[in-house]
Design a protein around this motif. Structure first.
Motif, PDB file in Angstrom:
ATOM      1  N   ASN A 215     -18.852   0.560  40.826  1.00  0.00           N
ATOM      2  CA  ASN A 215     -19.530  -0.745  40.840  1.00  0.00           C
ATOM      3  C   ASN A 215     -21.047  -0.631  40.939  1.00  0.00           C
ATOM      4  O   ASN A 215     -21.724  -1.571  41.367  1.00  0.00           O
ATOM      5  CB  ASN A 215     -19.008  -1.616  41.995  1.00  0.00           C
ATOM      6  CG  ASN A 215     -17.547  -1.965  41.844  1.00  0.00           C
ATOM      7  OD1 ASN A 215     -16.936  -1.732  40.799  1.00  0.00           O
ATOM      8  ND2 ASN A 215     -16.961  -2.528  42.896  1.00  0.00           N
TER       9      ASN A 215
ATOM     10  N   ALA B   4     -18.212  -7.579  34.748  1.00  0.00           N
ATOM     11  CA  ALA B   4     -17.955  -6.644  33.645  1.00  0.00           C
ATOM     12  C   ALA B   4     -16.758  -7.107  32.839  1.00  0.00           C
ATOM     13  O   ALA B   4     -15.890  -7.836  33.333  1.00  0.00           O
ATOM     14  CB  ALA B   4     -17.709  -5.220  34.190  1.00  0.00           C
TER      15      ALA B   4
ATOM     16  N   ALA C 254     -18.189  -2.414  26.004  1.00  0.00           N
ATOM     17  CA  ALA C 254     -18.049  -3.115  27.276  1.00  0.00           C
ATOM     18  C   ALA C 254     -19.361  -3.801  27.595  1.00  0.00           C
ATOM     19  O   ALA C 254     -20.433  -3.378  27.127  1.00  0.00           O
ATOM     20  CB  ALA C 254     -17.672  -2.151  28.399  1.00  0.00           C
TER      21      ALA C 254
ATOM     22  N   ILE D 107     -23.324  -3.589  40.088  1.00  0.00           N
ATOM     23  CA  ILE D 107     -22.758  -4.269  38.928  1.00  0.00           C
ATOM     24  C   ILE D 107     -22.032  -5.508  39.436  1.00  0.00           C
ATOM     25  O   ILE D 107     -21.141  -5.414  40.284  1.00  0.00           O
ATOM     26  CB  ILE D 107     -21.812  -3.343  38.148  1.00  0.00           C
ATOM     27  CG1 ILE D 107     -22.607  -2.155  37.595  1.00  0.00           C
ATOM     28  CG2 ILE D 107     -21.117  -4.096  37.014  1.00  0.00           C
ATOM     29  CD1 ILE D 107     -21.745  -1.083  36.945  1.00  0.00           C
TER      30      ILE D 107
ATOM     31  N   VAL E 217     -12.810  -1.589  34.354  1.00  0.00           N
ATOM     32  CA  VAL E 217     -13.661  -1.179  33.245  1.00  0.00           C
ATOM     33  C   VAL E 217     -14.075   0.254  33.555  1.00  0.00           C
ATOM     34  O   VAL E 217     -14.817   0.503  34.511  1.00  0.00           O
ATOM     35  CB  VAL E 217     -14.889  -2.094  33.093  1.00  0.00           C
ATOM     36  CG1 VAL E 217     -15.862  -1.517  32.063  1.00  0.00           C
ATOM     37  CG2 VAL E 217     -14.455  -3.496  32.683  1.00  0.00           C
TER      38      VAL E 217
ATOM     39  N   VAL F 293     -15.712  -1.435  38.314  1.00  0.00           N
ATOM     40  CA  VAL F 293     -16.206  -0.580  37.237  1.00  0.00           C
ATOM     41  C   VAL F 293     -16.288   0.852  37.754  1.00  0.00           C
ATOM     42  O   VAL F 293     -16.880   1.108  38.815  1.00  0.00           O
ATOM     43  CB  VAL F 293     -17.602  -1.028  36.751  1.00  0.00           C
ATOM     44  CG1 VAL F 293     -18.156  -0.061  35.707  1.00  0.00           C
ATOM     45  CG2 VAL F 293     -17.535  -2.443  36.188  1.00  0.00           C
TER      46      VAL F 293
ATOM     47  N   LEU G 106     -21.706  -5.017  30.894  1.00  0.00           N
ATOM     48  CA  LEU G 106     -21.933  -4.922  32.334  1.00  0.00           C
ATOM     49  C   LEU G 106     -23.058  -5.874  32.715  1.00  0.00           C
ATOM     50  O   LEU G 106     -24.101  -5.898  32.056  1.00  0.00           O
ATOM     51  CB  LEU G 106     -22.335  -3.496  32.738  1.00  0.00           C
ATOM     52  CG  LEU G 106     -21.443  -2.344  32.308  1.00  0.00           C
ATOM     53  CD1 LEU G 106     -22.041  -1.011  32.796  1.00  0.00           C
ATOM     54  CD2 LEU G 106     -20.026  -2.514  32.832  1.00  0.00           C
TER      55      LEU G 106
ATOM     56  N   GLN H 268     -25.560  -6.003  35.347  1.00  0.00           N
ATOM     57  CA  GLN H 268     -26.020  -5.059  36.363  1.00  0.00           C
ATOM     58  C   GLN H 268     -27.405  -5.415  36.868  1.00  0.00           C
ATOM     59  O   GLN H 268     -28.360  -5.551  36.095  1.00  0.00           O
ATOM     60  CB  GLN H 268     -26.032  -3.640  35.793  1.00  0.00           C
ATOM     61  CG  GLN H 268     -26.398  -2.576  36.820  1.00  0.00           C
ATOM     62  CD  GLN H 268     -26.011  -1.182  36.395  1.00  0.00           C
ATOM     63  OE1 GLN H 268     -25.978  -0.865  35.207  1.00  0.00           O
ATOM     64  NE2 GLN H 268     -25.697  -0.339  37.362  1.00  0.00           N
TER      65      GLN H 268
ATOM     66  N   MET I  85     -16.462  -7.433  41.464  1.00  0.00           N
ATOM     67  CA  MET I  85     -17.007  -8.217  40.355  1.00  0.00           C
ATOM     68  C   MET I  85     -16.978  -9.695  40.747  1.00  0.00           C
ATOM     69  O   MET I  85     -15.980 -10.375  40.573  1.00  0.00           O
ATOM     70  CB  MET I  85     -16.184  -7.977  39.079  1.00  0.00           C
ATOM     71  CG  MET I  85     -16.105  -6.509  38.652  1.00  0.00           C
ATOM     72  SD  MET I  85     -17.714  -5.801  38.186  1.00  0.00           S
ATOM     73  CE  MET I  85     -18.129  -4.875  39.678  1.00  0.00           C
TER      74      MET I  85
END
Length: 261
Positions: free
Chosen positions: A122, A255, A237, A252, A75, A46, A239, A241, A149
């Motif tokens: 991220n 995502a 989007a 994060i 993302v 991200v 996330l 997190q 991720m």
């Protein structure tokens, strides 16, 4: 451009018609028949760009971000901030909430100031958003170190709802917020005043709203969002997190984009 530190205000979470279902249960047969194929699982990472139309250092970052925004394995979200508006041009896409999110990252990173163009990768570190080598290098290093991720996020939809399935944690942080980020489609804007006067820029994925939709506790869990919430937005989007005890944003973990029909 560098901006001196100031106190950040943590925005109140907005209410969202969002229903959570514990466990990894699947939709019924009728839902499966209508649901689209999941549109994301584990992207490379991200990239959150903090930028401003009034910042003379930002156009190269905005141009590079336009490339990132078209990559299927990223993302990419652009948060237009408002603290450069005094330079003669009010950013037409800026939002106070975007500035607050940047200041929360500043405090989370232990920094003493914010700046543009800043790219947060991220949720773990920040780099110069105009530097291709720094952004690409950070994404590659984190992927190799297991800081990418690591929790799958699968999105599917039916005629009236979007279903988000968050996977198991494995190792590492096991509590996180499910954050929904809304953004505008690409738009071309001519800047009439300020440090970028005369420039005509196309801005991608400019964030228009952030909502905390629920909690995830390390186990596979399902969330549902009414399709009506997605249909009236330009883009969206999700996330996953982690958030510290002080309420500041952390890494994060997962995502995905939520695509409209």
């Amino acid at each position: 451009m560098i901006m001196a530190s100031r106190k950040s205000l943590w925005p109140a979470a907005l209410a969202l018609a969002f229903t959570a279902f514990a466990g990894a249960s699947h939709a019924g047969e009728s839902d499966r028949a209508q649901a689209s194929k999941p549109v994301a699982d584990k992207p490379l990472g991200v990239v959150e760009l903090f930028t401003s139309q009034g910042c003379n250092s930002c156009p190269p970052a905005d141009a590079f971000f336009a490339e990132l925004a078209t990559k299927e394995d990223l993302v990419a979200l652009a948060y237009h901030v408002d603290y450069w508006d005094y330079l003669g041009w009010q950013d037409t896409l800026s939002r106070k909430e975007n500035t607050e999110r940047q200041y929360d990252y500043m405090r989370a990173f232990g920094s003493r100031s914010v700046y543009t163009p800043q790219a947060v990768i991220n949720g773990r570190m920040h780099v110069n958003g105009a530097s291709r080598s720094e952004v690409d290098g950070a994404l590659a290093r984190m992927a190799k170190a297991g800081e990418g991720m690591r929790v799958s996020i699968k999105v599917s939809r039916t005629a009236d709802r979007v279903t988000i399935d968050a996977g198991d944690a494995g190792t590492g942080p096991s509590d996180a917020h499910v954050v929904i980020v809304y953004f505008d489609p690409p738009q071309e804007i001519k800047i009439a005043k300020g440090e970028n006067v005369g420039r005509e820029m196309t801005y991608w994925n400019a964030v228009t709203g952030i909502q905390t939709a629920g909690m995830w506790h390390g186990k596979a869990q399902r969330y549902e969002l009414p399709m009506s919430e997605i249909s009236k937005k330009g883009g969206c989007a999700v996330l996953l997190q982690s958030v510290g005890k002080d309420g500041l944003p952390g890494p994060i973990l997962g995502a995905a984009f939520i695509h409209k029909p």
